[in-house]
Design a protein around this motif. Structure first.
Motif, PDB file in Angstrom:
ATOM      1  N   LEU A  47      31.727 -43.555  38.126  1.00 24.68           N
ATOM      2  CA  LEU A  47      30.480 -43.464  37.362  1.00 24.68           C
ATOM      3  C   LEU A  47      30.526 -42.271  36.404  1.00 24.68           C
ATOM      4  CD1 LEU A  47      27.650 -44.747  37.079  1.00 24.68           C
ATOM      5  CD2 LEU A  47      26.864 -43.101  38.778  1.00 24.68           C
ATOM      6  N   ASP A  50      32.475 -42.966  33.217  1.00 26.67           N
ATOM      7  CA  ASP A  50      31.985 -44.121  32.454  1.00 26.67           C
ATOM      8  C   ASP A  50      32.564 -45.445  32.947  1.00 26.67           C
ATOM      9  OD1 ASP A  50      30.243 -45.130  30.571  1.00 26.67           O
ATOM     10  OD2 ASP A  50      31.739 -45.103  28.969  1.00 26.67           O
ATOM     11  N   GLY A  51      32.506 -45.671  34.275  1.00 26.26           N
ATOM     12  CA  GLY A  51      32.895 -46.957  34.851  1.00 26.26           C
ATOM     13  C   GLY A  51      34.385 -47.174  34.986  1.00 26.26           C
TER      14      GLY A  51
END
Length: 148
Positions: A47, A50-51
């Motif tokens: 997370l 950014d994933g």
């Protein structure tokens, strides 16, 4: 028959049981660490980045080549560094956990071996050795005093 008797003695003694218990606990511990890394530590890390899914991260050395029908003619060659990152994280967590457990066990062992510490029961062999040491010191003191 002698071989069976020796094996029975080996199996019944504590060494084999201790080993079996250690292996069973180790396997369970491995599952806990695996879930801890994959389900607890990596999702927040993903997370924050950014994933980013670390398990799928790779450095492609050679692209996959497809023919006109969509079949693979040349396999992809890649270095999966994301998986390495997960394994290293596993290792660090296991190492830290084992270190903390051993440190706590050593602290408890040290407490139990301290004869003067009355909060923890001292094993009999340690008590006897401490009494023997005290008696020897008294004897040495008496011998020194008698020589003067």
């Amino acid at each position: 028959m002698k071989f069976l008797k020796e094996f029975k003695e080996f199996a019944v003694k504590g060494n084999m049981m201790d080993m079996a218990i250690g292996i069973i606990i180790g396997a369970s511990f491995n599952k806990v660490i695996d879930v801890l890394v994959k389900k607890v530590f990596l999702p927040p890390l993903s997370l924050m980045t950014d994933g980013l899914n670390f398990q799928n991260k790779r450095y492609i050395l050679r692209e996959e080549v497809l023919n006109s029908k969509g079949k693979t003619t040349t396999e992809e060659v890649a270095i999966y560094y994301g998986e390495l990152f997960e394994v290293v994280l596993d290792f660090l967590i296991v190492g830290l956990t084992v270190f903390l457990v051993v440190k706590a066990m050593n602290k408890l062992r040290d407490k139990s071996q301290d004869v003067k510490n009355k909060t923890v029961k001292t094993p009999k062999d340690i008590e006897l050795l401490a009494k023997l040491s005290d008696l020897m010191e008294e004897q040495n003191a008496l011998l020194k005093a008698s020589k003067k």
